[in-house]
Design a protein around this motif. Structure first.
Motif, short mmCIF file in Angstrom:
data_model
loop_
_atom_site.label_atom_id
_atom_site.label_comp_id
_atom_site.label_asym_id
_atom_site.label_seq_id
_atom_site.Cartn_x
_atom_site.Cartn_y
_atom_site.Cartn_z
N VAL A 1 68.47 31.85 25.56
CA VAL A 1 67.19 32.30 26.10
C VAL A 1 66.24 31.13 26.26
N GLN A 2 65.64 31.04 27.45
CA GLN A 2 64.69 29.99 27.75
C GLN A 2 63.25 30.51 27.62
N LEU A 3 62.29 29.66 27.99
CA LEU A 3 60.88 30.01 27.83
C LEU A 3 60.52 31.28 28.60
N LYS A 4 61.03 31.39 29.82
CA LYS A 4 60.77 32.59 30.62
C LYS A 4 61.30 33.84 29.93
N GLY A 5 62.48 33.72 29.39
CA GLY A 5 63.08 34.86 28.70
C GLY A 5 62.29 35.28 27.48
N ARG A 6 61.75 34.30 26.76
CA ARG A 6 60.91 34.61 25.60
C ARG A 6 59.67 35.38 26.02
N ALA A 7 59.07 34.95 27.13
CA ALA A 7 57.87 35.65 27.62
C ALA A 7 58.21 37.07 28.05
N ALA A 8 59.37 37.23 28.71
CA ALA A 8 59.75 38.55 29.23
C ALA A 8 59.94 39.57 28.11
#
Length: 439
Positions: free
Chosen positions: A266-273
């Motif tokens: 999981v990348q930064l975008k995934g963490r935000a999602a």
């Protein structure tokens, strides 16, 4: 993503165990039989779109008529019509009855179907379902939407005037079983061409295709042996494969959008999602990371965020002010891009429908003006949406802005945090957030 699919691992394991019980030697034969059934179901669905037009089907939905019922992948088999009632479309109570037909009003067919027996401790019946293998089953009257009827029989039986006693309903079951015994080739169906008088050339060809496939189905060795266990195992195997394919395609979407890397991390975008429960998390995080939110001040953010809140479509033409038109266009462009990526990754997504269903700009102007200090009396004049719906949407919007704030905090976007907090605070005034509307 883990919250959305909490039981994926368990489901995959269960399906794999069940699929493993299918003997490889008979798989080709079962696959052929399964394909025949699927092909017939798809063609019947096309055929019934034409047959179930009210002006054609209502004449034949008499009490006692045998009808087949299929709901998605669940085949209920044959049932018996008891009554047919008009179902007015939801939300059209103020329209003249003459407009119902043009707005999609349907019909409900009260049908006696063989259901799994049993009730809970409160004596209230759960959602009806077909009996499991080995269960005797009980007849119950189930309201069925007319599009779920893929076939009508030529046969009608006499039904008791009062179907409340179990004995009366079971007499219908006995009659159905007797008819099944007398019809080894299957219950005779109404021929749409010969019996219903539908003579369109394309439709006639469709009926002929179905009849040809049914003959192959009846002649198939598995149809005669009725090895339901083997069929169920194969269906589970097909389900598992579809499930695997969908997971693979969804994973490709996440990689293309930058939510996970090539190794599935999981990348930064995934963490935000992970913080977004309202609206489409893919689209929301795209706006956070492509700079759309950064270029807006908090009143515009509140207005744009309102597009993610479910609200009834307004019949009033939307006139957006200049400062909202560009953000809305950016939102629609981002939604279209995400839908196209999902389509490219072989997910069943209609791009235009996705954009229309995901982006709801009906309260943008209302929320924008309210955020800037307009009175409630002023904003309710800007839309034909009910006052209660406006208040409910504003409160849901506040919850959504709090989710955006949490997502921005998780990825270290301090400026966005400040804007989301300011947007939320700008909504929390007087009647919109009063503890009681009666005070």
């Amino acid at each position: 993503m883990r919250r959305r699919y909490p039981d994926i691992g368990k489901k995959v394991s269960k399906l794999e165990q069940e699929a493993a019980t299918l003997a490889a030697s008979g798989e080709a034969e079962v696959a052929d039989y399964h394909k025949l059934r699927l092909d017939i179901a798809q063609l019947e669905k096309k055929m019934m779109t034409e047959i179930t037009r009210p002006e054609r089907v209502l004449y034949f939905l008499n009490p006692g008529r045998l009808v087949k019922v299929r709901e998605d992948g669940t085949d209920w088999g044959w049932g018996v019509v008891g009554n047919v009632v008009k179902k007015p479309p939801a939300g059209l109570g103020t329209l003249p009855s003459a407009l119902y037909s043009s707005c999609g009003g349907g019909y409900i067919v009260d049908t006696s179907l063989r259901c799994s027996p049993g009730s809970n401790e409160n004596r209230s019946w759960p959602k009806p379902c077909p009996p499991h293998p080995g269960e005797k089953g009980e007849m119950h009257v189930v309201p069925v939407q007319s599009p779920l009827i893929p076939a009508l029989s030529k046969l009608r039986i006499s039904i008791p005037p009062d179907l409340r006693p179990l004995e009366a309903r079971q007499s219908i079951l006995l009659a159905l079983q007797e008819l099944g015994t007398r019809s080894p080739q299957g219950i005779p169906k109404l021929n749409p061409v010969k019996d219903m008088g539908i003579e369109d050339s394309e439709f006639v060809e469709l009926v002929n295709q179905i009849e040809e496939l049914e003959q192959k189905l009846f002649a198939h060795p598995l149809h005669k042996s009725q090895d339901e266990h083997q069929l169920r195992c194969f269906q589970r195997k097909v389900e598992l494969q579809k499930f695997r394919d969908e997971l693979k395609n969804r994973s490709r979407v996440l990689k293309k959008l930058g939510h996970i890397d090539a190794d599935g991390v999981v990348q930064l975008k995934g963490r935000a999602a992970c913080f977004i429960d309202t609206g489409d998390e893919h689209l929301v995080t795209e706006l956070m990371f492509n700079g759309t939110f950064n270029d807006l001040y908090h009143h515009q953010i509140a207005a744009l965020a309102s597009c993610f809140i479910p609200v009834d479509k307004s019949s009033k033409q939307i006139h957006l002010r200049t400062e909202l038109a560009k953000p809305l266009q950016q939102l629609q462009d981002s939604a279209r891009r995400i839908a196209e990526i999902q389509h490219e990754c072989k997910l069943d997504v209609n791009v235009d429908e996705y954009v229309e269903l995901t982006v709801r700009p009906y309260l943008m102007d209302v929320i924008y003006c309210w955020s800037k200090g307009a009175t409630f009396a002023e904003v309710i004049q800007m839309t034909d949406t009910f006052e209660g719906s406006i208040i409910h949407s504003a409160r849901r919007l506040d919850e959504f802005l709090n989710q955006l704030h949490a997502a921005a905090h998780a990825v270290g976007e301090a400026d966005l945090e400040t804007k989301f907090v300011a947007a939320s605070e700008s909504l929390q005034r007087v009647i919109m957030f009063a503890n009681s509307l009666y005070l």
